[in-house]
Motif scaffolding. Sequence first.
Motif, PDB file in Angstrom:
ATOM      1  N   MET A   1     -39.181   1.157  87.764  1.00  0.00           N
ATOM      2  CA  MET A   1     -38.130   0.554  86.956  1.00  0.00           C
ATOM      3  C   MET A   1     -37.220   1.676  86.441  1.00  0.00           C
ATOM      4  O   MET A   1     -37.655   2.565  85.739  1.00  0.00           O
ATOM      5  CB  MET A   1     -38.775  -0.213  85.786  1.00  0.00           C
ATOM      6  CG  MET A   1     -37.753  -0.813  84.863  1.00  0.00           C
ATOM      7  SD  MET A   1     -38.457  -1.639  83.409  1.00  0.00           S
ATOM      8  CE  MET A   1     -38.951  -3.185  84.071  1.00  0.00           C
ATOM      9  N   ASP A   2     -35.975   1.586  86.807  1.00  0.00           N
ATOM     10  CA  ASP A   2     -35.036   2.617  86.346  1.00  0.00           C
ATOM     11  C   ASP A   2     -34.476   2.232  84.985  1.00  0.00           C
ATOM     12  O   ASP A   2     -34.779   1.180  84.431  1.00  0.00           O
ATOM     13  CB  ASP A   2     -33.931   2.836  87.385  1.00  0.00           C
ATOM     14  CG  ASP A   2     -33.026   1.621  87.545  1.00  0.00           C
ATOM     15  OD1 ASP A   2     -33.447   0.526  87.138  1.00  0.00           O
ATOM     16  OD2 ASP A   2     -31.907   1.786  88.056  1.00  0.00           O
ATOM     17  N   LEU A   3     -33.663   3.111  84.432  1.00  0.00           N
ATOM     18  CA  LEU A   3     -33.146   2.934  83.066  1.00  0.00           C
ATOM     19  C   LEU A   3     -32.308   1.664  82.929  1.00  0.00           C
ATOM     20  O   LEU A   3     -32.409   0.950  81.932  1.00  0.00           O
ATOM     21  CB  LEU A   3     -32.337   4.168  82.658  1.00  0.00           C
ATOM     22  CG  LEU A   3     -31.786   4.152  81.241  1.00  0.00           C
ATOM     23  CD1 LEU A   3     -32.928   4.082  80.230  1.00  0.00           C
ATOM     24  CD2 LEU A   3     -30.927   5.355  80.976  1.00  0.00           C
ATOM     25  N   ALA A   4     -31.489   1.366  83.923  1.00  0.00           N
ATOM     26  CA  ALA A   4     -30.633   0.174  83.851  1.00  0.00           C
ATOM     27  C   ALA A   4     -31.464  -1.095  83.804  1.00  0.00           C
ATOM     28  O   ALA A   4     -31.168  -2.015  83.034  1.00  0.00           O
ATOM     29  CB  ALA A   4     -29.680   0.142  85.041  1.00  0.00           C
ATOM     30  N   PHE A  10     -35.195  -5.183  78.184  1.00  0.00           N
ATOM     31  CA  PHE A  10     -35.658  -5.101  76.797  1.00  0.00           C
ATOM     32  C   PHE A  10     -34.552  -5.087  75.744  1.00  0.00           C
ATOM     33  O   PHE A  10     -34.838  -5.232  74.568  1.00  0.00           O
ATOM     34  CB  PHE A  10     -36.547  -3.860  76.614  1.00  0.00           C
ATOM     35  CG  PHE A  10     -37.839  -3.974  77.342  1.00  0.00           C
ATOM     36  CD1 PHE A  10     -38.812  -4.837  76.889  1.00  0.00           C
ATOM     37  CD2 PHE A  10     -38.071  -3.236  78.493  1.00  0.00           C
ATOM     38  CE1 PHE A  10     -40.019  -4.958  77.556  1.00  0.00           C
ATOM     39  CE2 PHE A  10     -39.266  -3.354  79.176  1.00  0.00           C
ATOM     40  CZ  PHE A  10     -40.242  -4.218  78.711  1.00  0.00           C
ATOM     41  N   PHE A  11     -33.314  -4.894  76.122  1.00  0.00           N
ATOM     42  CA  PHE A  11     -32.234  -4.837  75.130  1.00  0.00           C
ATOM     43  C   PHE A  11     -32.090  -6.142  74.350  1.00  0.00           C
ATOM     44  O   PHE A  11     -31.947  -6.105  73.127  1.00  0.00           O
ATOM     45  CB  PHE A  11     -30.910  -4.437  75.789  1.00  0.00           C
ATOM     46  CG  PHE A  11     -29.817  -4.210  74.804  1.00  0.00           C
ATOM     47  CD1 PHE A  11     -29.834  -3.099  73.969  1.00  0.00           C
ATOM     48  CD2 PHE A  11     -28.770  -5.105  74.676  1.00  0.00           C
ATOM     49  CE1 PHE A  11     -28.828  -2.872  73.044  1.00  0.00           C
ATOM     50  CE2 PHE A  11     -27.765  -4.905  73.751  1.00  0.00           C
ATOM     51  CZ  PHE A  11     -27.804  -3.782  72.925  1.00  0.00           C
ATOM     52  N   PRO A  12     -32.139  -7.324  74.985  1.00  0.00           N
ATOM     53  CA  PRO A  12     -32.042  -8.562  74.186  1.00  0.00           C
ATOM     54  C   PRO A  12     -33.181  -8.704  73.170  1.00  0.00           C
ATOM     55  O   PRO A  12     -32.957  -9.131  72.038  1.00  0.00           O
ATOM     56  CB  PRO A  12     -32.098  -9.680  75.235  1.00  0.00           C
ATOM     57  CG  PRO A  12     -31.619  -9.038  76.491  1.00  0.00           C
ATOM     58  CD  PRO A  12     -32.102  -7.619  76.422  1.00  0.00           C
ATOM     59  N   ALA A  13     -34.393  -8.320  73.570  1.00  0.00           N
ATOM     60  CA  ALA A  13     -35.512  -8.411  72.639  1.00  0.00           C
ATOM     61  C   ALA A  13     -35.347  -7.421  71.496  1.00  0.00           C
ATOM     62  O   ALA A  13     -35.619  -7.736  70.332  1.00  0.00           O
ATOM     63  CB  ALA A  13     -36.826  -8.155  73.377  1.00  0.00           C
ATOM     64  N   LEU A  14     -34.897  -6.213  71.799  1.00  0.00           N
ATOM     65  CA  LEU A  14     -34.659  -5.207  70.766  1.00  0.00           C
ATOM     66  C   LEU A  14     -33.563  -5.656  69.809  1.00  0.00           C
ATOM     67  O   LEU A  14     -33.697  -5.541  68.590  1.00  0.00           O
ATOM     68  CB  LEU A  14     -34.293  -3.867  71.406  1.00  0.00           C
ATOM     69  CG  LEU A  14     -33.979  -2.728  70.450  1.00  0.00           C
ATOM     70  CD1 LEU A  14     -35.229  -2.348  69.670  1.00  0.00           C
ATOM     71  CD2 LEU A  14     -33.425  -1.539  71.203  1.00  0.00           C
TER      72      LEU A  14
END
Length: 159
Positions: A1-4, A10-14
């Motif tokens: 899994m790369d950074l993108a 995980f950005f929506p959960a964060l």
Amino acid sequence: MDLAEFVEAFFPALLSGVYFAGAIAASIHILIHKRHTRAAIGWLGLVWLSPLLGALFYLFFGVNRLHRKAVILRHGPEALDNREHQVCATTVEDDPRVAHLVDFVPIMDSLTSNPLLDGNAVRMLEGGDDAYLAMLKAIEEAEQSILMVSYIFDRGRVA
């Protein structure tokens, strides 16, 4: 899994976690510090219905920093948290129906910015005759002012 892919996953959960943490923190501050019900309801609505922006808006415009600064300038920084000189000595008659109210004194002192002051008394009055006589006696004995609170628990012809 790369950074993108990681950010996409995980950005929506964060972001949701930050929103809920900010909304909960702001809500607690609002419920403790806002004296007027309409202002508290308005701020709570803004905080919960405007994700992230509501809590930030409350942080910058809802917290009364001028009052805090005025208290500090007038009484010093220890005035905000030092309440040792205001000891509450609430007395309760030997009535088991109201004796449990003394347990609320430390709770109310920690929740409000206005601690209970010395000289309070709690007495259970049953019926209008007892209450009316107690009110008249308090008015006669008053030296400066009177603050009375009365609760009507039953629906009836008089209530």
